[in-house]
Write an enzyme that holds these catalytic residues in place. Sequence first.
Site, mmCIF file in Angstrom:
data_model
loop_
_atom_site.group_PDB
_atom_site.id
_atom_site.type_symbol
_atom_site.label_atom_id
_atom_site.label_comp_id
_atom_site.label_asym_id
_atom_site.label_seq_id
_atom_site.Cartn_x
_atom_site.Cartn_y
_atom_site.Cartn_z
ATOM 1 N N SER A 148 0.825 -1.305 -0.062
ATOM 2 C CA SER A 148 0.031 -0.223 -0.062
ATOM 3 C C SER A 148 0.959 1.363 -0.009
ATOM 4 O O SER A 148 1.804 1.419 -0.928
ATOM 5 C CB SER A 148 -0.959 0.082 1.177
ATOM 6 O OG SER A 148 -2.021 0.974 1.262
ATOM 7 N N ASP A 151 -9.644 -3.913 -5.085
ATOM 8 C CA ASP A 151 -8.986 -2.874 -4.284
ATOM 9 C C ASP A 151 -9.747 -1.657 -4.439
ATOM 10 O O ASP A 151 -9.830 -0.984 -5.416
ATOM 11 C CB ASP A 151 -7.589 -2.629 -4.413
ATOM 12 C CG ASP A 151 -7.048 -1.993 -3.316
ATOM 13 O OD1 ASP A 151 -7.350 -1.370 -2.670
ATOM 14 O OD2 ASP A 151 -5.572 -2.297 -3.246
ATOM 15 N N HIS A 155 -8.025 -5.006 -0.767
ATOM 16 C CA HIS A 155 -6.680 -4.224 -0.600
ATOM 17 C C HIS A 155 -5.758 -5.096 0.093
ATOM 18 O O HIS A 155 -4.546 -5.222 -0.434
ATOM 19 C CB HIS A 155 -7.050 -3.057 0.250
ATOM 20 C CG HIS A 155 -5.793 -2.162 0.156
ATOM 21 N ND1 HIS A 155 -4.742 -1.752 -0.800
ATOM 22 C CD2 HIS A 155 -5.206 -1.533 1.609
ATOM 23 C CE1 HIS A 155 -3.920 -0.909 -0.476
ATOM 24 N NE2 HIS A 155 -4.091 -0.802 1.023
#
Length: 283
Positions: A108, A224, A254
């Site tokens: 991320s 996501d 995600h």
Amino acid sequence: TPIILPTNSAGAGAKLHWHAWLPSETPRAVVLLIHGYAEHLRRYDHVAAVLNAKGLAVYALDHWGHGKSSGTPGFVPAFSAFTDGVEALLAQVKARHPGLPLILIGHSMGGLISATHLLSHQAEYAGAILSGPAIKPAEEPSRLMIFISRLLSRLLPKMGVLGLDANGVSRDPKVVSDYLADPLVYTGKISARLAKEMFEAMHRVQAEARTIRVPMLILHGAEDSLAAPEGSQYLYDHLGSPDKQIKIYPHLFHEIFNEPEREAVLADVTGWIDAHLPKAANP
């Protein structure tokens, strides 16, 4: 002993908490694990256990303003406070494991931090793996939004401007409930300064992706809602590396390491690492 950021860092004097997971035998390589926004390193205990079982040492730190590290949650004085921490962790790892191959794994915002770090340190690594990297936002900001973000970053840098929906973390309801109940997870809003710094880091990585030539595996959940899969595709398309691979997992949210299919995802990770370590580092 915490990592203390040097005086020339935007986060000068900050104490960064770090942790090492070591395999039972002498490690054949070392993974630097770079966590995402609002979370902390101990959410990767299960990932480290899988890597340890493959003979890999794992090191991670809580970023500035995250977990047990000092700093203000949801805020950062400059994005370089994050990359300075990674550089300091890299120095620790090289001192403790001289000569061992290094693999970088970033998730991320940690994927964005990792990509930015690679722009100046890619020669240190045998390969890099990015999980759901924040290369493009889930929704592209308008020019007006970017202007307002920059203005607020100067005038009210700690003002919260953007919230994230925790339900987008995983399809596993227990992962979401544990995330919300974790006292080391920050559930407030992203500050104006951090939003601006992230947008600028994204644009820099997009513009300079062709200079990254380290072998890379990019993994992303197709569903996501927190980091755009299109960002991963853009990075893959523009990377300078002749050895690059992308895998978009259908239906996954995600946190692909925390989805019901996590075992298959982690098998993809360890298989790629095995294929990219020098023969001397493979059993």
